[in-house]
Design an enzyme around this catalytic site. Structure first.
Site, PDB file in Angstrom:
ATOM      1  N   LEU A  99       0.833  -1.196   0.000  1.00 32.65           N
ATOM      2  CA  LEU A  99       0.000   0.000   0.000  1.00 32.65           C
ATOM      3  C   LEU A  99       0.874   1.255   0.000  1.00 32.65           C
ATOM      4  O   LEU A  99       2.074   1.188   0.284  1.00 32.65           O
ATOM      5  CB  LEU A  99      -0.923   0.002   1.223  1.00 32.65           C
ATOM      6  CG  LEU A  99      -1.969  -1.124   1.254  1.00 32.65           C
ATOM      7  CD1 LEU A  99      -2.623  -1.214   2.626  1.00 32.65           C
ATOM      8  CD2 LEU A  99      -3.029  -0.915   0.171  1.00 32.65           C
ATOM      9  N   THR A 100       0.255   2.399  -0.251  1.00 33.13           N
ATOM     10  CA  THR A 100       0.996   3.635  -0.522  1.00 33.13           C
ATOM     11  C   THR A 100       1.769   4.159   0.674  1.00 33.13           C
ATOM     12  O   THR A 100       3.000   4.317   0.620  1.00 33.13           O
ATOM     13  CB  THR A 100       0.028   4.715  -1.038  1.00 33.13           C
ATOM     14  OG1 THR A 100      -0.538   4.269  -2.269  1.00 33.13           O
ATOM     15  CG2 THR A 100       0.756   6.037  -1.269  1.00 33.13           C
ATOM     16  N   PHE A 101       1.078   4.484   1.764  1.00 29.39           N
ATOM     17  CA  PHE A 101       1.775   5.082   2.899  1.00 29.39           C
ATOM     18  C   PHE A 101       2.788   4.127   3.531  1.00 29.39           C
ATOM     19  O   PHE A 101       3.910   4.537   3.846  1.00 29.39           O
ATOM     20  CB  PHE A 101       0.765   5.578   3.932  1.00 29.39           C
ATOM     21  CG  PHE A 101       0.264   6.977   3.666  1.00 29.39           C
ATOM     22  CD1 PHE A 101       0.216   7.485   2.379  1.00 29.39           C
ATOM     23  CD2 PHE A 101      -0.166   7.786   4.699  1.00 29.39           C
ATOM     24  CE1 PHE A 101      -0.239   8.769   2.115  1.00 29.39           C
ATOM     25  CE2 PHE A 101      -0.625   9.080   4.459  1.00 29.39           C
ATOM     26  CZ  PHE A 101      -0.666   9.576   3.162  1.00 29.39           C
ATOM     27  N   HIS A 104       5.913   4.038   1.024  1.00 28.10           N
ATOM     28  CA  HIS A 104       6.670   5.285   0.930  1.00 28.10           C
ATOM     29  C   HIS A 104       7.483   5.518   2.199  1.00 28.10           C
ATOM     30  O   HIS A 104       8.623   6.006   2.141  1.00 28.10           O
ATOM     31  CB  HIS A 104       5.728   6.463   0.671  1.00 28.10           C
ATOM     32  CG  HIS A 104       5.423   6.672  -0.771  1.00 28.10           C
ATOM     33  ND1 HIS A 104       4.310   6.156  -1.385  1.00 28.10           N
ATOM     34  CD2 HIS A 104       6.101   7.338  -1.749  1.00 28.10           C
ATOM     35  CE1 HIS A 104       4.308   6.490  -2.663  1.00 28.10           C
ATOM     36  NE2 HIS A 104       5.386   7.202  -2.911  1.00 28.10           N
TER      37      HIS A 104
END
Length: 440
Positions: A99-101, A104
């Site tokens: 997933l994104t968070f 990153h």
């Protein structure tokens, strides 16, 4: 005149010399001795310390949702040229969940989500409340991010100037520290405007100019969710971001920086096609009024509510299910490195690739509003081919025209630490994993 000199322990015997010659000889002897043997009356001056050379600037670029094989579509000539002039990995495996968070933050901390605390895009913490992508107040609260230390904090505390363009976490004062230059996220800001902002930071006077910078593009991810990874819209977004990269390259050339700056281009995850009808209706399998629903989607999470038999609910869902698999957090497979952080819900359910976990109520609300369910998703098993991410690097530190085998995204952090000549904090990365990307 005959002079015989014999030196033992600094004493010389001088024969057949008049007093004037003896005096001159003694002066010469002492001068030579002081120079060569250190018999001067004061110690020699210490050499001046050599100044540590400044590291080359480093720009970390994320193209959110850029699947590893997108580069082979022939729609990103600038990205392909950067890869040819530098290094490309066949793929970069995200950390779980993809997933994104979570990913990153893994890239900039070198920690897996279970260690840095951003365990999902949607979370619950008893002390902090709810966290989601749309909750801007939570995203700007440094306490959510404090289990990790992002590289912009490490660089700043060790004397380097830093700048972040929309990187997840950069809006929050993590450990009461912010980058020297940053902006709150604005999805309406075009890719070219984001590039221009980064170039303006590189134009600052030497004392203000950042050495570490980030740049973030989200067009490819948005198109992938809305239309699926094989859509025309995704192809158009790939070309759009590549045009922004061309704008960046031109700007660096004009400033004489292209061959003096190290570029690392990554993505956080890939994207899988999900037909609109591929929904696991979890409300048919458990009474939602008896659990706290932390998250739905590819990775759903549930916590117990007081007064209900959560063990019975878990026992039911941990049995084989169609199109998903559920675990108590203590029984998640070890290879996923997930489940020990307190923010991971007690029961997690992972959809099979191409499916999502949702409820009849959520689907009905979406359709009533005229919205469509997403046709692309990520968050699946991080080993799945559709979840693999991008890694490209170019600059004075990197080899040219080099293709590496697949890498792990936790290893990007120690690579950046090495490029910036920093002392790292504790991390899960392997400092030797990307040595093959660097020039000898």
């Amino acid at each position: 005149m005959v002079i015989r000199v014999r030196d033992h322990g600094g004493i010389a015997w001088i024969n057949r010399m008049d007093s004037r010659m003896k005096f001159l000889f003694r002066l010469l002897f002492c001068a030579v001795a002081a120079f060569s043997a250190g018999c001067a009356t004061r110690p020699p001056a210490k050499p001046a310390p050599v100044a540590k050379p400044a590291p080359a600037p480093l720009l970390l670029i994320s193209i959110d949702g850029f699947r590893a094989d997108y580069i082979q579509r022939g729609l990103s000539p600038t990205l392909a040229a950067l890869a040819h002039e530098g290094v490309r990995a066949q793929a970069m495996q995200p950390s779980f969940p993809s997933l994104t968070f979570p990913n990153h933050y893994t890239i900039v901390t070198g920690l897996r989500p279970d260690h840095h605390g951003m365990v999902n895009n949607t979370m619950f913490d008893p002390a902090l409340g709810e966290f989601s992508l749309s909750n801007r107040a939570a995203g700007a609260d440094g306490r959510w991010w404090a289990q990790g230390t992002p590289i912009w904090e490490t660089a700043g505390r060790q004397g380097l100037k830093t700048a972040t363009m929309f990187w997840p976490g950069s809006e929050a004062p993590i450990h009461d520290y912010r980058p020297d230059h940053w902006l709150p996220y604005d999805g309406a800001m075009s890719p070219e405007q984001r590039v221009d902002t980064v170039l303006s930071w590189l134009d600052l006077p030497a004392g203000e100019r950042p050495t570490f910078l980030t740049l973030y593009f989200d067009d490819v991810d948005h198109a992938g969710h809305g239309y699926g990874p094989d859509s025309r819209q995704v192809n158009e977004s790939i070309a759009k971001v590549d045009a922004a990269l061309a704008h960046l390259v031109d700007g660096l050339k004009q400033r004489g920086l292209l061959d003096r700056i190290n570029l690392i281009l990554v993505s956080d995850h890939g994207m899988a096609s999900v037909p609109a009808k591929h929904n696991v209706m979890v409300d048919k399998l458990l009474p939602l009024n008896q659990v706290q629903v932390v998250s739905l989607g590819v990775l759903a999470g549930f916590n117990p509510k007081p007064g209900h038999d959560f063990a019975k609910i878990e026992a039911k869902l941990e049995k084989p299910q169609q199109h998903m698999q559920c675990w108590d957090k203590t029984r998640i497979p070890a290879r996923l490195a997930y489940g020990k952080n307190p923010r991971v819900p007690q029961l997690v359910c992972l959809a099979d690739v191409g499916w999502r976990v949702t409820t009849n109520e959520y689907v009905a609300k979406k359709l009533k509003k005229g919205d469509k369910l997403s046709l692309g998703e990520h968050g699946y098993d991080n080993a799945d081919p559709t979840m693999q991410a991008l890694f490209v690097a170019r600059g004075p530190a990197f080899r040219q025209d080099t293709v590496l085998p697949a890498i792990s995204n936790v290893d990007v952090y120690p690579l950046m630490i090495r490029l910036l000549d920093l002392t790292p904090v504790q991390n899960d990365g392997d400092a030797a994993a990307l040595k093959g990307a660097l020039k000898p």
